[in-house]
Design a protein around this motif. Sequence first.
Motif, PDB file in Angstrom:
ATOM      1  N   PHE A  22       0.815  -1.210   0.000  1.00 29.37           N
ATOM      2  CA  PHE A  22       0.000   0.000   0.000  1.00 29.37           C
ATOM      3  C   PHE A  22       0.852   1.267   0.000  1.00 29.37           C
ATOM      4  N   VAL A  23       1.967   1.244  -0.727  1.00 27.72           N
ATOM      5  CA  VAL A  23       2.815   2.431  -0.860  1.00 27.72           C
ATOM      6  C   VAL A  23       2.129   3.383  -1.830  1.00 27.72           C
ATOM      7  N   ARG A  24       1.964   4.644  -1.432  1.00 29.16           N
ATOM      8  CA  ARG A  24       1.176   5.592  -2.222  1.00 29.16           C
ATOM      9  C   ARG A  24       2.003   6.207  -3.355  1.00 29.16           C
ATOM     10  N   ILE A  25       2.430   5.350  -4.271  1.00 28.02           N
ATOM     11  CA  ILE A  25       3.100   5.798  -5.479  1.00 28.02           C
ATOM     12  C   ILE A  25       2.768   4.785  -6.569  1.00 28.02           C
ATOM     13  N   SER A  26       2.635   5.258  -7.763  1.00 23.07           N
ATOM     14  CA  SER A  26       2.239   4.402  -8.872  1.00 23.07           C
ATOM     15  C   SER A  26       3.296   3.326  -9.143  1.00 23.07           C
ATOM     16  N   PRO A  27       2.873   2.091  -9.422  1.00 23.85           N
ATOM     17  CA  PRO A  27       3.864   1.048  -9.714  1.00 23.85           C
ATOM     18  C   PRO A  27       4.673   1.323 -10.975  1.00 23.85           C
ATOM     19  N   PHE A  28       4.129   2.098 -11.895  1.00 28.70           N
ATOM     20  CA  PHE A  28       4.872   2.451 -13.104  1.00 28.70           C
ATOM     21  C   PHE A  28       6.100   3.288 -12.747  1.00 28.70           C
ATOM     22  N   LYS A  29       5.940   4.187 -11.782  1.00 26.55           N
ATOM     23  CA  LYS A  29       7.049   5.031 -11.353  1.00 26.55           C
ATOM     24  C   LYS A  29       8.067   4.241 -10.541  1.00 26.55           C
ATOM     25  N   VAL A  30       7.602   3.254  -9.796  1.00 25.61           N
ATOM     26  CA  VAL A  30       8.508   2.447  -8.978  1.00 25.61           C
ATOM     27  C   VAL A  30       9.352   1.535  -9.863  1.00 25.61           C
ATOM     28  N   ARG A  31       8.745   0.973 -10.904  1.00 30.91           N
ATOM     29  CA  ARG A  31       9.456   0.028 -11.777  1.00 30.91           C
ATOM     30  C   ARG A  31      10.655   0.666 -12.473  1.00 30.91           C
ATOM     31  N   VAL A  32      10.577   1.954 -12.748  1.00 32.59           N
ATOM     32  CA  VAL A  32      11.695   2.657 -13.382  1.00 32.59           C
ATOM     33  C   VAL A  32      12.928   2.577 -12.485  1.00 32.59           C
ATOM     34  N   VAL A  33      12.733   2.777 -11.185  1.00 33.16           N
ATOM     35  CA  VAL A  33      13.854   2.750 -10.247  1.00 33.16           C
ATOM     36  C   VAL A  33      14.286   1.305  -9.972  1.00 33.16           C
TER      37      VAL A  33
ATOM     38  N   ILE B  93      21.984   0.659  -2.485  1.00 28.84           N
ATOM     39  CA  ILE B  93      21.684   1.746  -1.556  1.00 28.84           C
ATOM     40  C   ILE B  93      22.348   3.040  -2.028  1.00 28.84           C
ATOM     41  N   ALA B  94      23.590   2.945  -2.489  1.00 27.15           N
ATOM     42  CA  ALA B  94      24.294   4.134  -2.986  1.00 27.15           C
ATOM     43  C   ALA B  94      23.589   4.710  -4.215  1.00 27.15           C
ATOM     44  N   ILE B  95      23.109   3.848  -5.096  1.00 26.62           N
ATOM     45  CA  ILE B  95      22.395   4.324  -6.286  1.00 26.62           C
ATOM     46  C   ILE B  95      21.088   5.001  -5.883  1.00 26.62           C
ATOM     47  N   LEU B  96      20.362   4.379  -4.957  1.00 25.68           N
ATOM     48  CA  LEU B  96      19.070   4.930  -4.543  1.00 25.68           C
ATOM     49  C   LEU B  96      19.216   6.274  -3.836  1.00 25.68           C
ATOM     50  N   GLU B  97      20.287   6.424  -3.057  1.00 26.22           N
ATOM     51  CA  GLU B  97      20.492   7.695  -2.347  1.00 26.22           C
ATOM     52  C   GLU B  97      20.770   8.841  -3.310  1.00 26.22           C
ATOM     53  N   ASN B  98      21.264   8.526  -4.502  1.00 24.29           N
ATOM     54  CA  ASN B  98      21.594   9.565  -5.477  1.00 24.29           C
ATOM     55  C   ASN B  98      20.630   9.607  -6.652  1.00 24.29           C
ATOM     56  N   THR B  99      19.503   8.920  -6.539  1.00 21.42           N
ATOM     57  CA  THR B  99      18.502   8.934  -7.599  1.00 21.42           C
ATOM     58  C   THR B  99      17.382   9.897  -7.212  1.00 21.42           C
ATOM     59  N   PRO B 100      17.121  10.917  -8.029  1.00 28.45           N
ATOM     60  CA  PRO B 100      16.105  11.914  -7.662  1.00 28.45           C
ATOM     61  C   PRO B 100      14.688  11.500  -8.048  1.00 28.45           C
ATOM     62  N   LYS B 101      14.257  10.353  -7.574  1.00 28.39           N
ATOM     63  CA  LYS B 101      12.902   9.868  -7.840  1.00 28.39           C
ATOM     64  C   LYS B 101      12.178   9.701  -6.518  1.00 28.39           C
ATOM     65  N   ALA B 102      10.854   9.828  -6.548  1.00 23.73           N
ATOM     66  CA  ALA B 102      10.062   9.717  -5.324  1.00 23.73           C
ATOM     67  C   ALA B 102      10.102   8.301  -4.754  1.00 23.73           C
ATOM     68  N   ALA B 103      10.254   7.310  -5.610  1.00 28.00           N
ATOM     69  CA  ALA B 103      10.257   5.919  -5.155  1.00 28.00           C
ATOM     70  C   ALA B 103      11.545   5.555  -4.431  1.00 28.00           C
TER      71      ALA B 103
ATOM     72  N   LEU C  70      12.254   2.671  -1.399  1.00 24.77           N
ATOM     73  CA  LEU C  70      13.090   1.532  -1.771  1.00 24.77           C
ATOM     74  C   LEU C  70      14.333   1.416  -0.898  1.00 24.77           C
ATOM     75  N   ILE C  71      14.866   2.536  -0.419  1.00 22.88           N
ATOM     76  CA  ILE C  71      16.004   2.481   0.505  1.00 22.88           C
ATOM     77  C   ILE C  71      15.601   1.736   1.766  1.00 22.88           C
ATOM     78  N   LYS C  72      14.437   2.083   2.317  1.00 21.37           N
ATOM     79  CA  LYS C  72      13.950   1.399   3.511  1.00 21.37           C
ATOM     80  C   LYS C  72      13.723  -0.086   3.248  1.00 21.37           C
ATOM     81  N   LEU C  73      13.189  -0.394   2.074  1.00 22.18           N
ATOM     82  CA  LEU C  73      12.863  -1.774   1.747  1.00 22.18           C
ATOM     83  C   LEU C  73      14.118  -2.625   1.571  1.00 22.18           C
ATOM     84  N   VAL C  74      15.125  -2.110   0.882  1.00 22.98           N
ATOM     85  CA  VAL C  74      16.370  -2.860   0.678  1.00 22.98           C
ATOM     86  C   VAL C  74      17.098  -3.046   2.011  1.00 22.98           C
ATOM     87  N   ASN C  75      17.103  -2.006   2.851  1.00 22.90           N
ATOM     88  CA  ASN C  75      17.710  -2.137   4.179  1.00 22.90           C
ATOM     89  C   ASN C  75      16.977  -3.174   5.017  1.00 22.90           C
ATOM     90  N   SER C  76      15.656  -3.216   4.917  1.00 16.99           N
ATOM     91  CA  SER C  76      14.870  -4.192   5.661  1.00 16.99           C
ATOM     92  C   SER C  76      15.163  -5.614   5.196  1.00 16.99           C
TER      93      SER C  76
END
Length: 129
Positions: free
Chosen positions: A26-37, A50-60, A64-70
């Motif tokens: 139930f993450v409030r972001i479109s799956p189309f936008k998440v799939r890009v990242v 994690i390094a890539i996600l921290e430097n990616t300027p996307k809302a997702a 995803l940082i929290k999810l990969v860390n989890s």
Amino acid sequence: MATRSKQKALNRQANADSRPRATAKFVRISPFKVRVVLDIIKGKSVNEAIAILENTPKAASEALIKLVNSAAANGENNQNLARNDMFIAECYANEGPTLKRVQPVSKGRAYRINKRTSHITVVLDTVKA
């Protein structure tokens, strides 16, 4: 009444995937936008992802940082795996329920606004040496 229910449950448990995973629902972001990242980090090591996600300027990226860390913490704590040996084997975003909203427009009409949600899953695996 289901027949062989105990045996079926044991078979399901034996065939279950034992790789560390994490799911955000139930993450409030479109799956189309998440799939890009997700396509960017698929197959990368955990630290590199994690390094890539921290430097990616996307809302997702934040979710995803929290999810990969989890998922990495699940591998460390539940299966005694080293964080440096894990990489992202699978990651996917499925569509969750859509929140339907209405935007009033002129002449008494209304436009539909679909606020989409995602169910995101990250599955890790260890590097085979």
